[in-house]
Design a protein around this motif. Structure first.
Motif, PDB file in Angstrom:
ATOM      1  N   VAL A 189      -4.409   2.604   8.304  1.00 54.45           N
ATOM      2  CA  VAL A 189      -4.444   1.278   7.673  1.00 54.45           C
ATOM      3  C   VAL A 189      -3.951   0.222   8.662  1.00 54.45           C
ATOM      4  N   LYS A 190      -2.848   0.521   9.365  1.00 54.74           N
ATOM      5  CA  LYS A 190      -2.302  -0.445  10.327  1.00 54.74           C
ATOM      6  C   LYS A 190      -3.323  -0.783  11.414  1.00 54.74           C
ATOM      7  N   ALA A 191      -4.039   0.228  11.855  1.00 58.78           N
ATOM      8  CA  ALA A 191      -5.057  -0.012  12.887  1.00 58.78           C
ATOM      9  C   ALA A 191      -6.144  -0.951  12.373  1.00 58.78           C
ATOM     10  N   LYS A 192      -6.523  -0.774  11.123  1.00 61.13           N
ATOM     11  CA  LYS A 192      -7.559  -1.641  10.552  1.00 61.13           C
ATOM     12  C   LYS A 192      -7.032  -3.060  10.337  1.00 61.13           C
ATOM     13  N   LEU A 193      -5.770  -3.173   9.972  1.00 61.09           N
ATOM     14  CA  LEU A 193      -5.174  -4.504   9.838  1.00 61.09           C
ATOM     15  C   LEU A 193      -5.133  -5.215  11.182  1.00 61.09           C
ATOM     16  N   ALA A 194      -4.826  -4.464  12.228  1.00 60.17           N
ATOM     17  CA  ALA A 194      -4.768  -5.059  13.565  1.00 60.17           C
ATOM     18  C   ALA A 194      -6.130  -5.584  13.995  1.00 60.17           C
ATOM     19  N   LYS A 195      -7.180  -5.008  13.432  1.00 62.15           N
ATOM     20  CA  LYS A 195      -8.529  -5.470  13.751  1.00 62.15           C
ATOM     21  C   LYS A 195      -8.976  -6.621  12.845  1.00 62.15           C
ATOM     22  N   GLY A 196      -8.074  -7.047  11.952  1.00 60.54           N
ATOM     23  CA  GLY A 196      -8.384  -8.199  11.119  1.00 60.54           C
ATOM     24  C   GLY A 196      -8.900  -7.881   9.732  1.00 60.54           C
ATOM     25  N   GLU A 197      -8.885  -6.615   9.328  1.00 55.01           N
ATOM     26  CA  GLU A 197      -9.367  -6.288   7.983  1.00 55.01           C
ATOM     27  C   GLU A 197      -8.370  -6.793   6.923  1.00 55.01           C
ATOM     28  N   ASP A 198      -8.887  -7.006   5.736  1.00 54.95           N
ATOM     29  CA  ASP A 198      -8.111  -7.623   4.653  1.00 54.95           C
ATOM     30  C   ASP A 198      -7.162  -6.627   4.003  1.00 54.95           C
ATOM     31  N   PHE A 199      -5.890  -7.028   3.850  1.00 50.53           N
ATOM     32  CA  PHE A 199      -4.872  -6.154   3.258  1.00 50.53           C
ATOM     33  C   PHE A 199      -5.247  -5.764   1.828  1.00 50.53           C
ATOM     34  N   ILE A 245       0.884  -1.164   0.000  1.00 48.23           N
ATOM     35  CA  ILE A 245       0.000   0.000   0.000  1.00 48.23           C
ATOM     36  C   ILE A 245       0.921   1.212   0.000  1.00 48.23           C
ATOM     37  N   LEU A 246       0.857   1.983  -1.076  1.00 48.18           N
ATOM     38  CA  LEU A 246       1.722   3.145  -1.233  1.00 48.18           C
ATOM     39  C   LEU A 246       0.913   4.411  -0.970  1.00 48.18           C
ATOM     40  N   VAL A 247       1.462   5.289  -0.147  1.00 50.28           N
ATOM     41  CA  VAL A 247       0.870   6.611   0.070  1.00 50.28           C
ATOM     42  C   VAL A 247       1.937   7.643  -0.268  1.00 50.28           C
ATOM     43  N   THR A 248       1.646   8.462  -1.260  1.00 54.17           N
ATOM     44  CA  THR A 248       2.610   9.459  -1.716  1.00 54.17           C
ATOM     45  C   THR A 248       2.405  10.775  -0.965  1.00 54.17           C
ATOM     46  N   TYR A 249       3.405  11.626  -1.069  1.00 50.90           N
ATOM     47  CA  TYR A 249       3.329  12.944  -0.433  1.00 50.90           C
ATOM     48  C   TYR A 249       4.268  13.881  -1.166  1.00 50.90           C
ATOM     49  N   GLY A 250       4.163  15.153  -0.832  1.00 50.12           N
ATOM     50  CA  GLY A 250       5.061  16.133  -1.433  1.00 50.12           C
ATOM     51  C   GLY A 250       4.625  16.627  -2.792  1.00 50.12           C
ATOM     52  N   GLN A 305       3.391 -11.972   6.634  1.00 54.86           N
ATOM     53  CA  GLN A 305       3.684 -10.859   7.534  1.00 54.86           C
ATOM     54  C   GLN A 305       3.599  -9.524   6.821  1.00 54.86           C
ATOM     55  N   VAL A 306       3.320  -8.459   7.593  1.00 52.84           N
ATOM     56  CA  VAL A 306       3.223  -7.093   7.083  1.00 52.84           C
ATOM     57  C   VAL A 306       4.283  -6.243   7.771  1.00 52.84           C
ATOM     58  N   SER A 307       4.928  -5.388   7.031  1.00 49.47           N
ATOM     59  CA  SER A 307       6.016  -4.563   7.550  1.00 49.47           C
ATOM     60  C   SER A 307       5.489  -3.372   8.342  1.00 49.47           C
ATOM     61  N   GLN A 308       6.417  -2.696   9.003  1.00 48.53           N
ATOM     62  CA  GLN A 308       6.142  -1.365   9.528  1.00 48.53           C
ATOM     63  C   GLN A 308       6.148  -0.378   8.352  1.00 48.53           C
ATOM     64  N   ILE A 334       4.160  -3.121   3.474  1.00 50.40           N
ATOM     65  CA  ILE A 334       4.528  -4.223   2.572  1.00 50.40           C
ATOM     66  C   ILE A 334       4.073  -5.540   3.177  1.00 50.40           C
ATOM     67  N   LYS A 335       3.505  -6.379   2.331  1.00 53.67           N
ATOM     68  CA  LYS A 335       3.094  -7.715   2.770  1.00 53.67           C
ATOM     69  C   LYS A 335       3.677  -8.764   1.830  1.00 53.67           C
ATOM     70  N   VAL A 336       4.305  -9.794   2.389  1.00 53.23           N
ATOM     71  CA  VAL A 336       4.806 -10.919   1.599  1.00 53.23           C
ATOM     72  C   VAL A 336       3.707 -11.971   1.540  1.00 53.23           C
TER      73      VAL A 336
END
Length: 609
Positions: free
Chosen positions: A285-295, A264-269, A338-341, A352-354
């Motif tokens: 997004v991380k909070a929603k993943l922690a609740k079990g939502e689909d990547f 999941i890419l979020v751009t800025y600038g 697993q999902v990265s920080q 990132i998710k493998v």
């Protein structure tokens, strides 16, 4: 489809596709071309001071032979053609550089993803196809990008010349009429069986031909060598490997193995959001993943990478080096699922998710792991053996004692030359160069240990040598006799055909001609009609009424008498007229390109070695 690819190339994935190429093909280092384009002491030519290496030539030659396009017996002629081609390309490259022509990395990326050779049946860029086809061609990523860029610049020059070519309306009409013109003619073959008596060369004729064509019977300078081959595989076979060592190697391979990744890419600038706002979006997004939502569902909603978001963030299988160090460090530290920080890259912020790691199971990979570990553990022993081989060969006056000391097999070659080389390792260019080097050939020393690949070394010693010379007639009499007979037969058939043409032009009848009739054909030809006959028929002047025009033409195994009976004007339609116009423009463009190439080469300082 190409428009779709171009639109997709604005996405983040397309911008890094070249990085993918670079790493994907790093596996093919054995075919690395990087050194082939570097200058050095092994150059075969220089063009305005820029070197063309022997390796560059040999790479192209070996590609042609391996592909089956070049028979091995034509290797020498093909090598000369390759060198001429590389010289021509070098002059065009220098011309493009002097003219300020340029291909950006973005343009190169778009070209790569649009090439149909690398697209699947749905017209999408396929990493697997890309990997397979470039590997088969023996390209490393750096060499592929370099050649593609250079080729694109050359095509810019050629296309610039092509668009300047034009055909006048009158020219177009005449060319179209000629292209569609129809001719009816006859032809008769004269073969050796048509001669009054068979050709039997005399000794004097054989001797004369031999003396006039001695270059055809010249034997090149040749050597025979004794040689030793030190192969790391032979040492590796003796290494005992434990199951624990295999599993340790497997885990190391697994950590570096290609993996399927989603992000999941979020751009800025870009004026829309700051980096802090981008981080806040991914924290959501991380909070929603922690609740079990689909990547994958979250990627469709949150990701700014339009080319992957619709696929749940999937960016395919990657290898290290695809998307930069930070992305790699995160992706290759993850296990499957697993999902990265949050990861910061040049393109923005990622999660990132493998989703998969592409590596066989341990049991399926066991045989390969055994070889891998054996090679790794035998490396020190191999390095020591290489050093000993180098020292012993330097100090010895022969190779037999070196072979005995090191437990190697002393091998002997047949005669081979600089151009052809020998069999097996003796076909390696570096081995050939060593065999004909002054130290080895003239001074009689053993060669140095020659690296033919990362796991093999060769040492050789010349045991016999013979200078280039013309072979005695007695040794080549059969070849000379066959050549004389073929030449005399050709000359007699040609004379017989010319006599027949003279008689036919005088209105006489010539017996024994077995005419084959061809009716109303165009320059495109007809089935079964030899091309030289067709060209001769269309090269004859229009015959007089109720008459014919005659000529003769040589064929590979005969001579043909050709009689043109009728010429019918062509009636070109719009389609054929357009084809002729485009063909004429193409010919003019080719002539312009050829003219430029010849001009550049005539003005260049070219030194062949």
């Amino acid at each position: 489809m190409l428009q779709k690819i171009r639109e997709g190339s604005q996405g983040w994935v397309a911008k890094v596709i070249v990085g993918a190429i670079i790493v994907t093909f790093a596996l093919f280092g054995a075919e690395s071309l990087v050194s082939y384009f570097q200058s050095g002491g092994n150059d075969v030519a220089k063009v305005n001071g820029e070197a063309i290496s022997r390796q560059a030539v040999e790479t192209q030659v070996q590609r042609g032979i391996r592909s089956g396009q070049v028979p091995p017996e034509q290797e020498r002629q093909y090598r000369a053609q390759v060198l001429d081609q590389l010289i021509s390309q070098k002059t065009l490259d220098q011309y493009a550089e002097a003219g300020g022509l340029f291909v950006s990395d973005t343009q190169l990326d778009q070209l790569i993803v649009s090439l149909p050779e690398f697209q699947d049946q749905q017209g999408r860029f396929s990493d697997q196809l890309f990997t397979t086809r470039l590997a088969q061609a023996g390209y490393t990523p750096a060499a592929f990008r370099r050649e593609l860029r250079a080729d694109t610049l050359r095509r810019q020059i050629q296309q610039g010349l092509a668009v300047s070519a034009f055909v006048l309306p009158g020219e177009q009409q005449r060319l179209a009429a000629l292209q569609q013109q129809q001719r009816s003619f006859r032809y008769a073959r004269l073969t050796p069986a048509d001669l009054a008596e068979p050709v039997t060369p005399s000794d004097a004729e054989i001797q004369k031909y031999y003396e006039a064509h001695q270059d055809d019977f010249r034997r090149p300078e040749q050597v025979k060598v004794n040689y030793l081959v030190l192969n790391q595989q032979d040492l590796a076979h003796n290494v005992e490997v434990t199951d624990a060592e295999l599993r340790q190697a497997y885990e190391q391979d697994r950590k570096a193995a290609p993996r399927r990744v989603s992000h999941i890419l979020v751009t800025y600038g870009d004026g829309d959001r700051t980096e802090q706002q981008a981080r806040a979006r991914l924290e959501e997004v991380k909070a929603k993943l922690a609740k079990g939502e689909d990547f994958a569902k979250l990627a469709k909603t949150y990701s700014d990478d339009s080319s992957s978001a619709a696929k749940g963030g999937d960016i395919g299988v990657i290898q290290k080096g695809f998307f930069g160090q930070a992305f790699d460090d995160a992706a290759f530290a993850l296990d499957q699922g697993q999902v990265s920080q949050i990861v910061k890259s040049d393109y923005g912020l990622h999660l990132i998710k493998v989703t998969d790691i592409e590596i066989p199971s341990f049991e399926k990979d066991r045989a390969a792991l055994v070889k891998e570990v054996q090679l790794a553990q035998s490396q020190d022993a191999f390095n020591e053996a290489v050093q000993k081989l180098t020292n012993d060969a330097y100090e010895a006056d022969d190779l037999a004692s070196v072979a005995k000391e090191m437990g190697l097999t002393l091998k002997s070659s047949d005669w081979f030359s600089r151009d052809g080389g020998g069999e097996g390792v003796l076909s390696n260019p570096d081995v050939i160069a060593a065999a004909f080097s002054p130290d080895v050939l003239e001074d009689g020393y053993n060669s140095e240990a020659i690296e033919t690949d990362a796991q093999q070394r060769v040492v050789l010693r010349v045991v016999d040598h013979r200078d280039a010379s013309v072979l005695p007639l007695d040794q080549v009499r059969d070849r000379v006799t066959a050549a004389v007979k073929a030449e005399m037969t050709r000359q007699r058939l040609k004379a017989q055909a010319e006599q027949a043409v003279t008689s036919l032009r005088q209105g006489e009848t010539v017996a024994g001609l077995d005419w084959q009739r061809v009716d109303a054909v165009t320059r495109d030809g007809a089935d079964g009609v030899p091309q030289p006959v067709l060209e001769a028929a269309f090269g004859l002047p229009r015959p007089a009424a109720d008459g014919a025009s005659y000529t003769s033409v040589e064929l590979p195994d005969a001579v043909a008498v050709v009689a043109l009976d009728k010429v019918a004007a062509g009636k070109p339609d719009a389609q054929s007229a357009d084809f002729t116009r485009r063909l004429a423009q193409r010919i003019k463009a080719q002539n312009a390109i050829q003219g430029l190439s010849e001009s550049l080469q005539s003005e260049a300082e070219i030194e062949k070695r």
